[in-house]
Design a protein around this motif. Sequence first.
Motif, PDB file in Angstrom:
ATOM      1  N   HIS A  17       3.518 -38.595   5.353  1.00 34.87           N
ATOM      2  CA  HIS A  17       3.579 -38.324   3.908  1.00 34.87           C
ATOM      3  C   HIS A  17       5.050 -38.304   3.645  1.00 34.87           C
ATOM      4  O   HIS A  17       6.009 -37.762   4.183  1.00 34.87           O
ATOM      5  CB  HIS A  17       3.077 -36.857   3.640  1.00 34.87           C
ATOM      6  N   SER A  21       4.921 -32.902  -2.209  1.00 35.74           N
ATOM      7  CA  SER A  21       3.804 -32.357  -3.374  1.00 35.74           C
ATOM      8  C   SER A  21       4.413 -31.766  -4.354  1.00 35.74           C
ATOM      9  O   SER A  21       5.600 -31.210  -4.406  1.00 35.74           O
ATOM     10  CB  SER A  21       2.471 -31.943  -2.840  1.00 35.74           C
ATOM     11  N   THR A  32      -0.023 -36.098   7.628  1.00 31.72           N
ATOM     12  CA  THR A  32      -0.973 -35.524   6.806  1.00 31.72           C
ATOM     13  C   THR A  32      -2.049 -36.201   6.904  1.00 31.72           C
ATOM     14  O   THR A  32      -2.068 -37.488   7.247  1.00 31.72           O
ATOM     15  CB  THR A  32      -0.632 -35.369   5.128  1.00 31.72           C
ATOM     16  N   TRP A  33      -3.289 -35.622   6.362  1.00 30.59           N
ATOM     17  CA  TRP A  33      -4.599 -36.228   6.368  1.00 30.59           C
ATOM     18  C   TRP A  33      -5.073 -36.410   4.952  1.00 30.59           C
ATOM     19  O   TRP A  33      -4.975 -35.628   4.018  1.00 30.59           O
ATOM     20  CB  TRP A  33      -5.489 -35.596   7.120  1.00 30.59           C
ATOM     21  N   THR A  34      -5.691 -37.666   4.449  1.00 27.73           N
ATOM     22  CA  THR A  34      -6.337 -37.501   3.362  1.00 27.73           C
ATOM     23  C   THR A  34      -7.724 -36.554   3.388  1.00 27.73           C
ATOM     24  O   THR A  34      -7.887 -36.540   4.572  1.00 27.73           O
ATOM     25  CB  THR A  34      -6.950 -39.098   2.992  1.00 27.73           C
ATOM     26  N   ARG A  64      -0.731 -32.081  -2.574  1.00 28.96           N
ATOM     27  CA  ARG A  64      -0.964 -33.260  -3.215  1.00 28.96           C
ATOM     28  C   ARG A  64      -0.087 -34.437  -3.347  1.00 28.96           C
ATOM     29  O   ARG A  64       1.196 -33.978  -3.095  1.00 28.96           O
ATOM     30  CB  ARG A  64      -1.289 -32.813  -4.754  1.00 28.96           C
ATOM     31  N   ALA A  65      -0.325 -35.435  -3.010  1.00 28.94           N
ATOM     32  CA  ALA A  65       0.474 -36.614  -3.177  1.00 28.94           C
ATOM     33  C   ALA A  65       0.806 -36.865  -4.570  1.00 28.94           C
ATOM     34  O   ALA A  65       0.031 -36.317  -5.309  1.00 28.94           O
ATOM     35  CB  ALA A  65      -0.223 -37.833  -2.478  1.00 28.94           C
ATOM     36  N   ARG A  71      -3.658 -33.765   0.635  1.00 26.63           N
ATOM     37  CA  ARG A  71      -2.928 -34.244   1.597  1.00 26.63           C
ATOM     38  C   ARG A  71      -3.070 -33.082   2.649  1.00 26.63           C
ATOM     39  O   ARG A  71      -2.254 -32.055   2.365  1.00 26.63           O
ATOM     40  CB  ARG A  71      -1.529 -34.648   1.595  1.00 26.63           C
ATOM     41  N   THR A  73      -2.484 -30.820   5.862  1.00 25.69           N
ATOM     42  CA  THR A  73      -1.405 -30.997   7.082  1.00 25.69           C
ATOM     43  C   THR A  73      -2.255 -30.251   8.240  1.00 25.69           C
ATOM     44  O   THR A  73      -3.453 -29.912   8.137  1.00 25.69           O
ATOM     45  CB  THR A  73      -0.454 -29.872   6.732  1.00 25.69           C
TER      46      THR A  73
END
Length: 150
Positions: A17, A21, A32-34, A64-65, A71, A73
Amino acid sequence: MATLEASVSPPVRPSTHVGTSTDGHAGDGESTWTIAQAAQATGVSVHTLRYYERAGLMREPVARAASSHRRYTASDIAWVSFLTRLRLTGMPIREMARYARLARAGAGTETDRLALLTEHRRRVLDRLHEEQRNLAAIDHKIAHYERILR
């Protein structure tokens, strides 16, 4: 719980990322992961992840992106994994929400968190002992039929 968080290794590769955010939760360069990746990593559905967030079960807000997509962690993944274990062992959502509120409140709530988890553990052990008695009865019946059929 720290041991659990340290042991979580999501099976999917996170993205990096860049930027922060709106709440500053995920910083520059943090993996980070979707939501789809988080669902795969935790074994719960995307719907469940959204529900956990709406129900106040997350320890901290999910980042949030810039695109407003969630997003997750590594800490979020570990937390969801722990929530999943609580749920799979029969903890009601209202108790999970209470535990999350206490965790968000931070220091000074350890006694209450310990009491909540200790009581849940007692209930899990009670169910486990009942299952062991049930399994013993099944094993007894299997042994009976095996004797007859020899």
